[in-house]
Design a protein around this motif. Structure first.
Motif, PDB file in Angstrom:
ATOM      1  N   LEU A   1      42.047  30.407  74.524  1.00  0.00           N
ATOM      2  CA  LEU A   1      41.507  30.069  75.832  1.00  0.00           C
ATOM      3  C   LEU A   1      42.628  29.535  76.689  1.00  0.00           C
ATOM      4  O   LEU A   1      43.539  28.876  76.188  1.00  0.00           O
ATOM      5  CB  LEU A   1      40.378  29.048  75.689  1.00  0.00           C
ATOM      6  N   ASP A   2      42.565  29.805  77.968  1.00  0.00           N
ATOM      7  CA  ASP A   2      43.666  29.460  78.863  1.00  0.00           C
ATOM      8  C   ASP A   2      43.975  27.968  78.863  1.00  0.00           C
ATOM      9  O   ASP A   2      45.137  27.575  78.814  1.00  0.00           O
ATOM     10  CB  ASP A   2      43.356  29.911  80.291  1.00  0.00           C
ATOM     11  N   PHE A   3      42.932  27.139  78.928  1.00  0.00           N
ATOM     12  CA  PHE A   3      43.125  25.695  79.066  1.00  0.00           C
ATOM     13  C   PHE A   3      42.116  24.942  78.214  1.00  0.00           C
ATOM     14  O   PHE A   3      40.969  25.370  78.087  1.00  0.00           O
ATOM     15  CB  PHE A   3      42.946  25.266  80.533  1.00  0.00           C
ATOM     16  N   ALA A   4      42.542  23.815  77.666  1.00  0.00           N
ATOM     17  CA  ALA A   4      41.635  22.904  76.972  1.00  0.00           C
ATOM     18  C   ALA A   4      41.818  21.516  77.560  1.00  0.00           C
ATOM     19  O   ALA A   4      42.929  20.982  77.577  1.00  0.00           O
ATOM     20  CB  ALA A   4      41.913  22.892  75.474  1.00  0.00           C
ATOM     21  N   PHE A   5      40.735  20.970  78.052  1.00  0.00           N
ATOM     22  CA  PHE A   5      40.703  19.620  78.581  1.00  0.00           C
ATOM     23  C   PHE A   5      40.044  18.762  77.495  1.00  0.00           C
ATOM     24  O   PHE A   5      38.825  18.550  77.507  1.00  0.00           O
ATOM     25  CB  PHE A   5      39.900  19.568  79.890  1.00  0.00           C
ATOM     26  N   ARG A   6      40.846  18.342  76.525  1.00  0.00           N
ATOM     27  CA  ARG A   6      40.309  17.714  75.317  1.00  0.00           C
ATOM     28  C   ARG A   6      39.497  16.460  75.607  1.00  0.00           C
ATOM     29  O   ARG A   6      38.458  16.244  74.991  1.00  0.00           O
ATOM     30  CB  ARG A   6      41.430  17.425  74.342  1.00  0.00           C
ATOM     31  N   GLY A   7      39.972  15.622  76.514  1.00  0.00           N
ATOM     32  CA  GLY A   7      39.252  14.393  76.815  1.00  0.00           C
ATOM     33  C   GLY A   7      37.857  14.640  77.378  1.00  0.00           C
ATOM     34  O   GLY A   7      36.971  13.815  77.245  1.00  0.00           O
TER      35      GLY A   7
END
Length: 107
Positions: A30-36
């Protein structure tokens, strides 16, 4: 452009090309992961749906259905949501910020 706008918006902890293993061992990126925020982000260009050379012999409908199945598998194993944006959201940083903000995703 997504990376530039995310930086300008103040997103500092974003993983790029995040890997997810699907329920049957599939390897998804996936292009981006915003973990928080437990959110995955995908820039969605129109080409993969409209350009026959990018569809590898599949119809546009089949590409859309495959993408929906992929998203379901990813959401199923991660429990995270997926936010998509397109070229129209990359005109300015504010436009991308508004798109992400509509999903409650803020830096």
């Amino acid at each position: 452009m997504s990376r530039l706008h995310l930086h300008r918006l103040g997103f500092t902890e974003v993983d790029l090309q995040s890997r997810v293993t699907g329920p049957h061992g599939e390897d998804y990126r996936l292009d981006f992961a915003f973990r928080g925020a437990q959110t995955l982000g995908e820039f969605d260009g129109r080409g993969k749906y409209l350009d026959p050379t990018l569809r590898t012999g599949m119809s546009a409908e089949a590409v859309v259905l495959a993408e929906k199945h992929r998203e379901d598998a990813i959401r199923g194993v991660t429990g995270w949501r997926i936010v998509r944006w397109g070229s129209e959201h990359l005109v300015t940083s504010d436009a991308l910020g508004a798109r992400l903000g509509a999903f409650g995703l803020r830096p």
